[in-house]
Design a protein around this motif. Structure first.
Motif, mmCIF file in Angstrom:
data_model
loop_
_atom_site.group_PDB
_atom_site.id
_atom_site.type_symbol
_atom_site.label_atom_id
_atom_site.label_comp_id
_atom_site.label_asym_id
_atom_site.label_seq_id
_atom_site.Cartn_x
_atom_site.Cartn_y
_atom_site.Cartn_z
ATOM 1 N N ASN A 161 -6.383 -1.896 -5.080
ATOM 2 C CA ASN A 161 -7.251 -3.070 -5.070
ATOM 3 C C ASN A 161 -6.428 -4.330 -4.824
ATOM 4 O O ASN A 161 -5.208 -4.316 -4.802
ATOM 5 N N LYS A 162 -7.144 -5.429 -4.647
ATOM 6 C CA LYS A 162 -6.504 -6.692 -4.283
ATOM 7 C C LYS A 162 -5.529 -7.168 -5.347
ATOM 8 O O LYS A 162 -4.439 -7.642 -5.040
ATOM 9 N N SER A 163 -5.876 -7.019 -6.624
ATOM 10 C CA SER A 163 -5.003 -7.525 -7.686
ATOM 11 C C SER A 163 -3.704 -6.727 -7.758
ATOM 12 O O SER A 163 -2.634 -7.301 -7.977
ATOM 13 N N SER A 164 -3.762 -5.406 -7.557
ATOM 14 C CA SER A 164 -2.527 -4.624 -7.604
ATOM 15 C C SER A 164 -1.642 -4.930 -6.398
ATOM 16 O O SER A 164 -0.413 -4.980 -6.524
ATOM 17 N N ILE A 165 -2.253 -5.171 -5.234
ATOM 18 C CA ILE A 165 -1.478 -5.562 -4.052
ATOM 19 C C ILE A 165 -0.820 -6.913 -4.304
ATOM 20 O O ILE A 165 0.367 -7.111 -4.018
ATOM 21 N N SER A 166 -1.564 -7.840 -4.876
ATOM 22 C CA SER A 166 -1.032 -9.174 -5.154
ATOM 23 C C SER A 166 0.109 -9.116 -6.164
ATOM 24 O O SER A 166 1.140 -9.768 -5.978
ATOM 25 N N LYS A 167 -0.043 -8.331 -7.212
ATOM 26 C CA LYS A 167 1.019 -8.215 -8.222
ATOM 27 C C LYS A 167 2.288 -7.618 -7.623
ATOM 28 O O LYS A 167 3.402 -8.050 -7.937
ATOM 29 N N TYR A 168 2.127 -6.616 -6.742
ATOM 30 C CA TYR A 168 3.307 -6.013 -6.115
ATOM 31 C C TYR A 168 4.033 -7.037 -5.244
ATOM 32 O O TYR A 168 5.252 -7.175 -5.303
ATOM 33 N N ILE A 169 3.277 -7.783 -4.434
ATOM 34 C CA ILE A 169 3.885 -8.774 -3.544
ATOM 35 C C ILE A 169 4.573 -9.863 -4.356
ATOM 36 O O ILE A 169 5.689 -10.287 -4.036
ATOM 37 N N GLU A 170 3.948 -10.327 -5.435
ATOM 38 C CA GLU A 170 4.548 -11.369 -6.269
ATOM 39 C C GLU A 170 5.804 -10.868 -6.968
ATOM 40 O O GLU A 170 6.761 -11.616 -7.140
ATOM 41 N N SER A 171 5.825 -9.593 -7.363
ATOM 42 C CA SER A 171 7.026 -9.080 -8.032
ATOM 43 C C SER A 171 8.172 -8.886 -7.043
ATOM 44 O O SER A 171 9.325 -9.087 -7.386
ATOM 45 N N LYS A 172 7.852 -8.503 -5.809
ATOM 46 C CA LYS A 172 8.912 -8.270 -4.823
ATOM 47 C C LYS A 172 9.406 -9.584 -4.222
ATOM 48 O O LYS A 172 10.603 -9.789 -4.060
ATOM 49 N N LEU B 185 0.825 -1.203 0.000
ATOM 50 C CA LEU B 185 0.000 0.000 0.000
ATOM 51 C C LEU B 185 0.865 1.262 0.000
ATOM 52 O O LEU B 185 0.547 2.245 -0.675
ATOM 53 N N GLU B 186 1.958 1.236 0.757
ATOM 54 C CA GLU B 186 2.853 2.397 0.791
ATOM 55 C C GLU B 186 3.576 2.566 -0.540
ATOM 56 O O GLU B 186 3.752 3.679 -1.031
ATOM 57 N N ALA B 187 4.013 1.446 -1.135
ATOM 58 C CA ALA B 187 4.773 1.529 -2.382
ATOM 59 C C ALA B 187 3.869 1.944 -3.550
ATOM 60 O O ALA B 187 4.281 2.736 -4.399
ATOM 61 N N LEU B 188 2.658 1.415 -3.592
ATOM 62 C CA LEU B 188 1.755 1.760 -4.692
ATOM 63 C C LEU B 188 1.262 3.200 -4.563
ATOM 64 O O LEU B 188 1.128 3.891 -5.569
#
Length: 136
Positions: free
Chosen positions: A33-44, A23-26
């Motif tokens: 939303n849930k998909s953008s949070i999930s994509k960020y976590i998967e990329s990191k 949430l802080e990085a985005l």
């Protein structure tokens, strides 16, 4: 060898920490939303479990219920410092410092008098007539 399979420690932090980090990085104005949070976590953190989406959904719902996150228009937002804590379900607890509620006055002798029967427009008593017991 079997204990090695069950004692694996994940190489990533706990899910609430990862969600806050995402949430802080985005840093989107209306939340993420849930998909953008999930994509960020998967990329990191590339090496996630197969149940990542279920775990993410579980922790987002849990954080939403406890008031750690606000769910608004399908987006998750970190609450600001001025947001009051979320109240639980049901009636709130009684304040022990509240003044006592005055008690109702006791009934007087006039209120103990038998009630007068109500009469309908036809002249008989109101309601269904009583059953008459047959005499043997």
């Amino acid at each position: 060898m079997e204990t090695e399979m069950f004692n694996k420690t994940p190489s990533h932090p706990e899910y609430p920490e990862m969600i806050y980090e995402a949430l802080e990085a985005l840093n989107q104005e209306g939340g993420s939303n849930k998909s953008s949070i999930s994509k960020y976590i998967e990329s990191k953190y590339g090496n996630l479990d197969q149940g990542h989406s279920k775990l993410l959904t579980f922790y987002l719902d849990k954080m939403k219920q406890t008031g750690e996150l606000i769910f608004l228009k399908n987006n998750y937002i970190k609450p600001g410092p001025d947001v009051p804590p979320k109240r639980g379900r049901g009636r709130p607890r009684k304040d022990p410092n509240a003044p006592p509620i005055p008690k109702k006055p006791k009934p007087t002798a006039a209120s103990n008098a038998p009630p007068t029967p109500l009469v309908s427009k036809t002249g008989g008593p109101r309601g269904r007539p009583r059953k008459i017991k047959p005499q043997l």
